[in-house]
Design a protein around this motif. Structure first.
Motif, PDB file in Angstrom:
ATOM      1  N   ILE A 150       1.070  34.467  -8.985  1.00 24.94           N
ATOM      2  CA  ILE A 150       0.029  33.857  -8.154  1.00 24.94           C
ATOM      3  C   ILE A 150      -1.039  33.233  -9.039  1.00 24.94           C
ATOM      4  N   ARG A 151      -1.331  33.858 -10.169  1.00 22.32           N
ATOM      5  CA  ARG A 151      -2.287  33.247 -11.103  1.00 22.32           C
ATOM      6  C   ARG A 151      -1.768  31.894 -11.567  1.00 22.32           C
ATOM      7  N   GLU A 152      -0.492  31.829 -11.918  1.00 24.56           N
ATOM      8  CA  GLU A 152       0.093  30.560 -12.367  1.00 24.56           C
ATOM      9  C   GLU A 152       0.058  29.523 -11.250  1.00 24.56           C
ATOM     10  N   PHE A 153       0.335  29.954 -10.039  1.00 29.78           N
ATOM     11  CA  PHE A 153       0.282  29.038  -8.902  1.00 29.78           C
ATOM     12  C   PHE A 153      -1.106  28.424  -8.781  1.00 29.78           C
ATOM     13  N   GLY A 154      -2.143  29.251  -8.855  1.00 34.24           N
ATOM     14  CA  GLY A 154      -3.504  28.756  -8.720  1.00 34.24           C
ATOM     15  C   GLY A 154      -3.886  27.783  -9.816  1.00 34.24           C
ATOM     16  N   ILE A 155      -3.504  28.097 -11.050  1.00 33.08           N
ATOM     17  CA  ILE A 155      -3.882  27.244 -12.182  1.00 33.08           C
ATOM     18  C   ILE A 155      -3.156  25.904 -12.119  1.00 33.08           C
ATOM     19  N   VAL A 156      -1.840  25.944 -11.894  1.00 32.95           N
ATOM     20  CA  VAL A 156      -1.066  24.700 -11.830  1.00 32.95           C
ATOM     21  C   VAL A 156      -1.555  23.824 -10.669  1.00 32.95           C
ATOM     22  N   SER A 157      -1.843  24.442  -9.529  1.00 29.00           N
ATOM     23  CA  SER A 157      -2.332  23.680  -8.376  1.00 29.00           C
ATOM     24  C   SER A 157      -3.669  23.021  -8.688  1.00 29.00           C
ATOM     25  N   ALA A 158      -4.566  23.776  -9.314  1.00 26.80           N
ATOM     26  CA  ALA A 158      -5.892  23.236  -9.621  1.00 26.80           C
ATOM     27  C   ALA A 158      -5.787  22.046 -10.580  1.00 26.80           C
ATOM     28  N   VAL A 159      -4.942  22.171 -11.589  1.00 24.90           N
ATOM     29  CA  VAL A 159      -4.761  21.054 -12.530  1.00 24.90           C
ATOM     30  C   VAL A 159      -4.188  19.847 -11.804  1.00 24.90           C
ATOM     31  N   GLY A 160      -3.222  20.063 -10.921  1.00 26.52           N
ATOM     32  CA  GLY A 160      -2.649  18.962 -10.161  1.00 26.52           C
ATOM     33  C   GLY A 160      -3.666  18.292  -9.254  1.00 26.52           C
ATOM     34  N   ILE A 161      -4.572  19.080  -8.671  1.00 25.32           N
ATOM     35  CA  ILE A 161      -5.600  18.520  -7.783  1.00 25.32           C
ATOM     36  C   ILE A 161      -6.566  17.630  -8.573  1.00 25.32           C
ATOM     37  N   VAL A 162      -6.945  18.094  -9.754  1.00 26.39           N
ATOM     38  CA  VAL A 162      -7.809  17.259 -10.604  1.00 26.39           C
ATOM     39  C   VAL A 162      -7.084  15.973 -10.995  1.00 26.39           C
ATOM     40  N   ALA A 163      -5.793  16.097 -11.292  1.00 31.15           N
ATOM     41  CA  ALA A 163      -5.000  14.910 -11.615  1.00 31.15           C
ATOM     42  C   ALA A 163      -4.967  13.953 -10.426  1.00 31.15           C
ATOM     43  N   ALA A 164      -4.910  14.492  -9.217  1.00 27.22           N
ATOM     44  CA  ALA A 164      -4.916  13.648  -8.012  1.00 27.22           C
ATOM     45  C   ALA A 164      -6.202  12.839  -7.920  1.00 27.22           C
ATOM     46  N   PHE A 165      -7.321  13.454  -8.285  1.00 32.91           N
ATOM     47  CA  PHE A 165      -8.578  12.702  -8.254  1.00 32.91           C
ATOM     48  C   PHE A 165      -8.573  11.592  -9.304  1.00 32.91           C
ATOM     49  N   LEU A 166      -8.086  11.895 -10.508  1.00 33.14           N
ATOM     50  CA  LEU A 166      -8.042  10.873 -11.553  1.00 33.14           C
ATOM     51  C   LEU A 166      -7.172   9.687 -11.135  1.00 33.14           C
ATOM     52  N   VAL A 167      -6.045   9.993 -10.497  1.00 34.81           N
ATOM     53  CA  VAL A 167      -5.123   8.926 -10.108  1.00 34.81           C
ATOM     54  C   VAL A 167      -5.667   8.133  -8.932  1.00 34.81           C
ATOM     55  N   PHE A 168      -6.162   8.842  -7.894  1.00 25.84           N
ATOM     56  CA  PHE A 168      -6.552   8.150  -6.664  1.00 25.84           C
ATOM     57  C   PHE A 168      -8.041   7.828  -6.589  1.00 25.84           C
ATOM     58  N   GLY A 169      -8.825   8.456  -7.446  1.00 24.74           N
ATOM     59  CA  GLY A 169     -10.242   8.111  -7.487  1.00 24.74           C
ATOM     60  C   GLY A 169     -10.568   7.091  -8.558  1.00 24.74           C
ATOM     61  N   ASP A 187       0.827  -1.206   0.000  1.00 20.65           N
ATOM     62  CA  ASP A 187       0.000   0.000   0.000  1.00 20.65           C
ATOM     63  C   ASP A 187       0.861   1.255   0.000  1.00 20.65           C
ATOM     64  N   VAL A 188       1.970   1.210   0.723  1.00 19.95           N
ATOM     65  CA  VAL A 188       2.897   2.349   0.691  1.00 19.95           C
ATOM     66  C   VAL A 188       3.432   2.548  -0.728  1.00 19.95           C
ATOM     67  N   ALA A 189       3.799   1.437  -1.382  1.00 24.70           N
ATOM     68  CA  ALA A 189       4.335   1.528  -2.742  1.00 24.70           C
ATOM     69  C   ALA A 189       3.290   2.066  -3.716  1.00 24.70           C
ATOM     70  N   LEU A 190       2.045   1.615  -3.583  1.00 21.94           N
ATOM     71  CA  LEU A 190       0.980   2.121  -4.448  1.00 21.94           C
ATOM     72  C   LEU A 190       0.783   3.619  -4.247  1.00 21.94           C
ATOM     73  N   GLY A 191       0.799   4.030  -2.987  1.00 24.30           N
ATOM     74  CA  GLY A 191       0.624   5.453  -2.702  1.00 24.30           C
ATOM     75  C   GLY A 191       1.727   6.293  -3.311  1.00 24.30           C
ATOM     76  N   LEU A 192       2.966   5.836  -3.195  1.00 25.60           N
ATOM     77  CA  LEU A 192       4.086   6.595  -3.753  1.00 25.60           C
ATOM     78  C   LEU A 192       4.041   6.615  -5.278  1.00 25.60           C
ATOM     79  N   LEU A 193       3.612   5.494  -5.878  1.00 23.36           N
ATOM     80  CA  LEU A 193       3.459   5.455  -7.328  1.00 23.36           C
ATOM     81  C   LEU A 193       2.419   6.481  -7.776  1.00 23.36           C
ATOM     82  N   GLY A 194       1.310   6.531  -7.046  1.00 19.94           N
ATOM     83  CA  GLY A 194       0.271   7.504  -7.375  1.00 19.94           C
ATOM     84  C   GLY A 194       0.779   8.934  -7.282  1.00 19.94           C
ATOM     85  N   VAL A 195       1.567   9.218  -6.253  1.00 21.24           N
ATOM     86  CA  VAL A 195       2.143  10.557  -6.102  1.00 21.24           C
ATOM     87  C   VAL A 195       3.023  10.897  -7.306  1.00 21.24           C
ATOM     88  N   ALA A 196       3.849   9.957  -7.738  1.00 19.68           N
ATOM     89  CA  ALA A 196       4.729  10.182  -8.883  1.00 19.68           C
ATOM     90  C   ALA A 196       3.914  10.487 -10.142  1.00 19.68           C
TER      91      ALA A 196
END
Length: 859
Positions: A391-410, A290-299
């Motif tokens: 700050i605009r770039e920070f918000g956009i990149v973060s939002a895209v990464g968060i959506v990617a997190a859902f695709l990977v972990f959801g 499970d640790v390995a799966l989690g780290l793979l997902g993060v990558a």
């Protein structure tokens, strides 16, 4: 079957297809990761404003000597930097520079090096020439800095100064710095000394040598690499040749050492962060797979983030390097919730297959994860309204990464978990660890909020409100800042010297050097100048009189720098006219005739005077008088500012000066310049904070209200779930105030982070509580099962995320230190508010709404 159950069934029934599709998608998106500009830069903060547009107009319409150049400052400090030996050291340094092709190829053609040692040596040579000439020239007024067109060579300057006795060098220094001398040369000697120099003294504690490099080949704001390399070579030459205390400061050195400091910081931080994360995950999962799966997902999430940046053409800045830490924390949060709910389903039904257990677990958590993804991404996307590009770039990149997190972990992680556990089961490996927090010390600690909510929920809420009011009040007194020195690395603390040699950082004095320069010298940089664009009828008789009145007002301001002789460092049309008149008799006669009131300022026939100045010295004229199609359109006035001047004070005072210049005329005067634009940017920070908060709060409230209404037919629970998030934000602001931390570009985005992550935590608690409560309408038992189940995943997630950000306090760059500290505190407060305060709010909500009879039903 409700939507969550249908979603879970789809994922579990098509696990292999989902794995294939998402891995291919990751390859496609991540393929652009190599296009990301990895040359770390200090974040640039620019905004659209009248002042910014005016500044661009000045750059386009007026040609100045410093155009397409960058200046390097070689500062010498000591008890007396005007001694013969100190002056000779600087001249020998210049000779070494002239003999170094790596440096000389980058220097501008005209007057590439300007220092007081040159002024003294040149004055001595010309004085010697006059004394040896006919009549010895003893009756001539001594030259202050030399006015002849041919400047003696560096070798000649060194040779002559070496031949002079110390007392004669001192006498020459006295002549050069005589405050009563009116024979001004092309260089103002006082501008090369610290502003605390005593006029007439033959000793000084600091002076500066300016080295000018040609940047005409620069692409955008980045310096050409050969210019950067030459600046580093200048630093090495200075260390070898100048034996007294000295340093070299330039934009290329700043960028190079800032990048190096950040890299060395992460060389220290990354292993620490990795060990902390692995330790927490090991405790929470107790399963290597499970640790390995989690780290793979993060990558994979980080690959999506980097790929998006590559496709969007977004480079790495000091603010954007915080995004991976955020995504690592959020990814671990999602993974923990999915795996722990999967384990709970197995615990409740030991005979269930991995596919069946995942179907039940995912159905129970996907709504919370999806809602958290939406609300958190909205929290970060709220920064898209910021007037600051970084700050605009920070918000956009973060939002895209968060959506990617859902695709990977959801999607991907559940599918991988099913296939992996199925494979392990077929080979006989059936280890099943329990969900973290269901029992033991962690479970008991997580139950504190529930126990207090059972006994005194109103007391908990009252304490939270009082602390929040205090924090909110303190927030109004927090200062704002975009000081560029905040991004410069400090020297490493002493304890880092005990690290293994490969991890020991270099020594950095950039910040101290920048502070010394700003405090002690009138800076040639545009960051230390205010500019005035004067438009309208600039040929009217009173135009120059109004500028003179403005200069008089400038003398009474606190932000305009005053040189050691008491004069202002001002460049404007009056200075240009007087400079040309000093060497051109025709212009001088015209100026005298046009000065009808004998105040030294022409007040008639200005068109003819401008024509004469352009005819005699077109380059000088173009710096302060703009002529287009034969007509005079505008004038430029520039004033040097104190390096430590507050940008708010500068803006207020310079706008008052602009009003003075306008007077009752038809002139339009706009005060601008880097410090004024930075003040507008600072105000943009507050706009970012307020607008981002209102947008985030409004969208998230509406979304949660809709979700809870569709699922549980309640309109008020969304506001209840958001309340502890607001509490946590107020506590955070109070902590920033107590810690003396200003709103800076990197801390201004903490509001979005705090709300985004706080809502994530609160949604998990609120959603799980309602799910448990609909099964068994007992408030306390539902809360206890919630905090022992979902709370365990939250605890592990909060610890890993806070630790990931917290290790940034080990960085050598102050901005990263502040960001890490404030973000880790924000995460800690969000967790505490969800675990300690939200249970009491839910108890009171149940009582007030009359839902304690179990009337809430899952729909």
């Amino acid at each position: 079957m409700n939507p969550a159950a249908r979603y879970a069934r789809f994922v579990t029934d098509h696990s292999k297809l989902i794995i294939a599709v998402l891995l291919v998608a990751t390859l496609v998106v991540g393929s652009a990761a190599g296009n990301v500009d990895s040359e770390l830069s200090i974040a640039s903060f620019s905004s659209d404003s009248t002042e910014a547009e005016t500044y661009e107009t000045l750059q386009q319409n007026f040609t100045t000597e410093g155009e397409n150049t960058t200046v390097v400052q070689v500062v010498t400090r000591g008890e007396n930097v005007l001694s013969k030996e100190s002056l000779l050291e600087t001249l020998r340094f210049q000779r070494a520079v002239a003999d170094d092709p790596e440096v000389t190829t980058t220097l501008r053609t005209n007057r590439s090096m300007i220092g007081l040692s040159n002024v003294v040596a040149t004055t001595a040579i010309r004085q010697s020439e006059r004394e040896s000439g006919p009549g010895n020239g003893t009756d001539e007024q001594p030259e202050r800095s030399g006015s002849r067109s041919e400047t003696p060579s560096i070798d000649a300057q060194i040779s002559h100064l070496e031949s002079m006795p110390e007392r004669k060098v001192e006498a020459t220094v006295e002549r050069v710095l005589d405050p009563d001398s009116e024979n001004r040369g092309p260089v103002e000697p006082y501008s090369l000394l610290t502003t605390d120099y005593e006029p007439g003294s033959t000793t000084a504690t600091g002076r500066v040598l300016y080295v000018f490099q040609d940047t005409s080949n620069a692409a955008g704001d980045d310096l050409p690499q050969e210019v950067v390399d030459a600046q580093l070579e200048l630093k090495d030459l200075s260390a070898r040749i100048i034996t007294s205390e000295s340093f070299v400061f330039g934009a290329g050195i700043v960028d190079e050492e800032s990048t190096q400091a950040t890299g060395e910081s992460f060389a220290i931080i990354s292993p620490v962060a990795l060990l902390l994360i692995l330790a927490v995950l090991g405790i929470a999962y107790r399963d290597v797979f499970d640790v390995a799966l989690g780290l793979l997902g993060v990558a994979l999430v980080l690959a999506w983030m980097a790929g998006f940046m590559g496709w969007a053409g977004i480079g790495v800045t000091q603010i954007l390097i915080a995004v991976p830490f955020l995504l690592i924390g959020l990814s671990i949060d999602y993974a923990l919730h999915v795996v722990m709910r999967y384990r709970e389903a197995h615990f409740d039904d030991p005979d269930a297959t991995p596919r069946e257990a995942m179907r039940r677990g995912l159905a129970g958590v996907v709504v919370a994860i999806g809602a958290a993804t939406f609300t958190t991404s909205v929290g970060f996307l709220s920064n898209a309204v910021s007037p600051l590009e970084s700050i605009r770039e920070f918000g956009i990149v973060s939002a895209v990464g968060i959506v990617a997190a859902f695709l990977v972990f959801g999607l991907l992680l559940p599918a991988l978990k099913i296939e992996l556990d199925g494979l392990l089961g077929r080979i006989g490996y059936t280890h099943r660890a329990s969900a973290f927090g269901r029992a033991g010390a962690a479970g008991n600690a997580l139950s504190v909020g529930t126990d207090v909510a059972r006994r005194a929920p109103y007391v908990v809420i009252a304490i939270a409100v009082v602390l929040s009011v205090a924090g909110g009040a303190a927030a109004t007194d927090i200062e704002t800042s975009v000081d560029q020195t905040d991004f410069l690395p400090r020297d490493s603390p002493a304890w880092m010297d005990s690290l293994p040699k490969s991890f020991q950082p270099s020594e950095y004095e950039l910040r101290e050097n920048a502070e010394y320069i700003n405090a002690k010298f009138a800076q040639p940089s545009d960051r230390s100048r205010a500019e005035f664009l004067i438009e309208g009828p600039v040929t009217e008789s009173d135009a120059l009189e109004r500028i003179a009145a403005g200069k008089g007002h400038l003398a009474n301001t606190s932000s305009a720098v005053t040189l050691a002789d008491g004069s202002l460092e001002v460049t404007g049309p009056l200075e240009t006219i007087n400079s040309v008149a000093a060497t051109n008799e025709t212009v001088a006669a015209m100026v005298t005739e046009a000065d009808t009131d004998d105040d030294g300022v022409p007040d008639e026939n200005l068109t003819a005077i401008y024509d004469a100045v352009y005819g005699a010295a077109p380059e000088k004229a173009a710096a302060t008088i703009h002529r287009q199609d034969g007509a005079y359109r505008s004038l430029r006035l520039s004033v040097g500012l104190s390096g430590g001047a507050d940008t708010g004070t500068v803006t207020e005072e310079m706008r008052d000066v602009a009003t003075t210049i306008e007077g009752e005329t038809e002139l339009t005067v706009t005060a601008t310049g880097r410090p004024i634009i930075e003040e507008i940017v600072q105000q943009g920070l507050l706009t970012t904070l307020v607008d981002g908060f209102l947008i985030t709060f409004g969208v998230i409230t509406a979304f949660l209200t809709l979700i809870f209404w569709l699922r549980y037919r309640t309109l008020s629970l969304g506001a209840v779930v958001l309340t502890p998030v607001l509490f946590a934000q107020a506590w955070l602001f109070g902590t920033m105030y107590l810690a003396g931390i200003a709103f800076t570009p990197e801390t201004a985005i903490i509001a979005a982070i705090g709300i985004g992550i706080g809502v994530d935590y609160a949604i998990h608690i609120g959603e799980r509580f309602l799910e448990e409560y609909t099964d068994k309408p007992d408030t306390i038992s539902a809360l206890r099962r919630t905090v022992r189940g979902t709370g365990g995943a939250l605890l592990a997630s909060a610890v890993t995320t806070a630790a990931g950000f917290g290790v940034l306090v080990l960085a050598l760059v102050p901005s990263l230190q502040r960001f890490g500290f404030v973000t880790s505190v924000a995460i800690g407060y969000a967790f505490l508010a969800s675990i300690l305060v939200l249970p009491s709010l839910l108890v009171v909500w149940i009582r007030i709404t009359g839902s304690d009879d179990g009337s809430i039903a899952l729909s």
